[in-house]
Design a protein around this motif. Structure first.
Motif, PDB file in Angstrom:
ATOM      1  N   LYS A  37       1.161  10.695 -29.720  1.00 48.66           N
ATOM      2  CA  LYS A  37       2.043  10.978 -28.317  1.00 48.66           C
ATOM      3  C   LYS A  37       2.634  12.535 -28.596  1.00 48.66           C
ATOM      4  CE  LYS A  37       4.635   7.155 -29.085  1.00 48.66           C
ATOM      5  NZ  LYS A  37       5.614   6.224 -28.897  1.00 48.66           N
ATOM      6  N   GLU A  44      -0.835  10.359 -23.905  1.00 48.57           N
ATOM      7  CA  GLU A  44      -0.063   9.257 -23.207  1.00 48.57           C
ATOM      8  C   GLU A  44      -0.781   7.771 -23.474  1.00 48.57           C
ATOM      9  OE1 GLU A  44       1.466   8.047 -18.785  1.00 48.57           O
ATOM     10  OE2 GLU A  44      -0.045   9.387 -18.985  1.00 48.57           O
ATOM     11  N   SER A  62       4.060   4.937 -24.875  1.00 48.64           N
ATOM     12  CA  SER A  62       4.694   6.120 -24.297  1.00 48.64           C
ATOM     13  C   SER A  62       5.986   5.343 -23.502  1.00 48.64           C
ATOM     14  CB  SER A  62       4.151   7.128 -23.662  1.00 48.64           C
ATOM     15  OG  SER A  62       2.873   7.421 -24.201  1.00 48.64           O
ATOM     16  N   HIS A  96       4.449   1.391 -19.432  1.00 54.93           N
ATOM     17  CA  HIS A  96       3.088   1.624 -20.322  1.00 54.93           C
ATOM     18  C   HIS A  96       2.949   0.621 -21.245  1.00 54.93           C
ATOM     19  CE1 HIS A  96       4.445   5.958 -19.403  1.00 54.93           C
ATOM     20  NE2 HIS A  96       3.203   6.082 -19.741  1.00 54.93           N
TER      21      HIS A  96
END
Length: 419
Positions: free
Chosen positions: A363, A368, A388, A394
């Protein structure tokens, strides 16, 4: 004696008007066939009904019955087909939004209770409203086919505005069926407008019926054509991205890995890869890591030691390889593309400290990270730290592998938001 004759005549009319057992059986068989053909696949289905003053109230009711019958073919639920309905004349009235009802019975009852609002035929305003509100991006599910069925008995007040509105609706990815009804079908201007409203080819997406009673003759064909509509991929139409899926067959098992591969295959069909903006890759365990070549060890003790001390590649090494190799130019990576990764887990992490460390590094390296967590053995805190921020967009939680397939719309909604 006159009363008896009238009574007999009444009986004759009733008997002759009643459907035969054969007709009922045929209708049931047709409905069963259509329901099987539709296969319960997700769709956003929106009906736009002419409510103008040129339509008699009895004919307006026939429109509603037609919509009710077509809805009956589809599997209605929040994860399958959702239905919206609007009527238009001088103004558009949004009677049923896509997320208003969850069952077929609720939708059908609501359809039959729609009232008629009289006025002129402002078709262009109605088409714009379908594009921006009825089937607008804030309410539809990403990756799900969007279908509009427009019923009208005459040309609009402004032909050019209607053509423009129809083009914008279709350019936005909506498949449009146009149904022309009544004695104005002999009017070349009306036919031209219907052709402009309908998607191509018009012989598939445009219907003509002589009166409202004949709508029943096209309901099966229209329903079948609607079932066969395939969505146009929109995920990746705006921004470039390099997408890697991480799957560890050794930890997930052969059967579950196949289910995940099916899910990835289904999801990737919604990716706009044809234009080159989305590049997609798959990473499993490192092929070379931990391997022993034939004849590498000749001494028995050395071989035994090597076998006992061989390290599992593990999720942490996969994520490290993702960060250090997957997005490099020689592996197909692009410097101007957004880096994205999707990791599948179905239990507690084998070595959480190392896995989370590598996820953090990925990250930090501008990858992502999305996580698909399957089943109830997953550690909630671990997967939340792995993905993320924000976690809501996410992390996809799926109850079981059987539910993985139906979770596709939810995944695409978050994953494709910026693409």
């Amino acid at each position: 004696m006159f009363i008896n004759v009238a009574f007999v005549s009444f009986l004759i009319v009733v008997v002759s008007a009643a459907p035969s057992i054969t007709d009922i059986d045929t209708d049931t068989e047709n409905n069963n066939y259509l329901q099987q053909a539709c296969g319960g696949k997700p769709a956003e289905l929106f009906f736009l009904l002419d409510s103008s003053s040129s339509i008699w109230s009895v004919d307006f009711k026939k429109q509603l019955q037609f919509v009710k019958d077509v809805v009956g073919v589809f599997e209605i639920s929040p994860t399958k087909t959702r239905v919206g309905v609007a009527t238009f004349a001088d103004r558009i009235h949004e009677n049923i939004e896509l997320d208003t009802f969850d069952t077929k019975v609720e939708v059908q009852e609501a359809v039959m209770n729609i009232r008629q609002y009289l006025g002129g035929t402002y078709t262009y305003d109605a088409l714009d409203a379908v594009r921006t509100r009825g089937l607008g991006k804030s309410i539809v599910r990403p990756g799900v086919v969007r279908i509009a069925v427009v019923l009208t008995d005459g040309e609009s007040y402004n032909k050019e505005k209607t053509k423009k509105a129809a083009k914008q609706l279709k350019d936005d990815g909506v498949v449009v069926f146009a149904v022309g009804i009544g004695n104005k079908l002999g009017n070349a201007v009306f036919i031209e407008e219907l052709r402009a409203i309908a998607s191509e080819p018009t012989d598939k997406y445009m219907f003509e019926v002589g009166n409202y009673g004949l709508l029943q003759t096209i309901k099966e064909k229209l329903a079948l054509e609607a079932c066969e509509v395939e969505p146009r991929p929109t995920c990746g139409a705006k921004n470039a991205a390099d997408v890697m899926f991480l799957v560890d067959p050794a930890e997930l098992g052969a059967t579950h890995t196949e289910q995940i591969y099916d899910f990835i295959g289904d999801v990737s069909e919604e990716f706009n890869t044809d234009e080159g903006k989305l590049h997609v890759g798959l990473q499993t365990r490192n092929c070379g890591s931990g391997n022993i070549n034939l004849g590498e060890y000749n001494e028995r003790k050395e071989l035994s030691k090597a076998l006992r001390t061989t390290k599992q590649p593990g999720m942490e090494r996969m994520i490290k390889s993702l960060r250090t190799h997957a997005y490099k130019k020689e592996n197909g990576g692009r410097t101007d593309a957004h880096k994205m990764a999707v990791i599948f887990v179905d239990e507690k992490l084998y070595n959480p400290r190392k896995v989370l460390r590598e996820a953090r590094r990925a990250k930090k390296n501008k990858v992502e990270v999305f996580v698909v967590a399957i089943g109830d053995k997953v550690d909630k805190k671990q997967v939340e730290r792995m993905c993320s921020k924000s976690v809501d967009t996410h992390l996809l939680r799926v109850d079981s592998y059987d539910d993985l397939k139906t979770s596709k719309p939810d995944f695409l909604k978050s994953f494709c938001h910026e693409l």
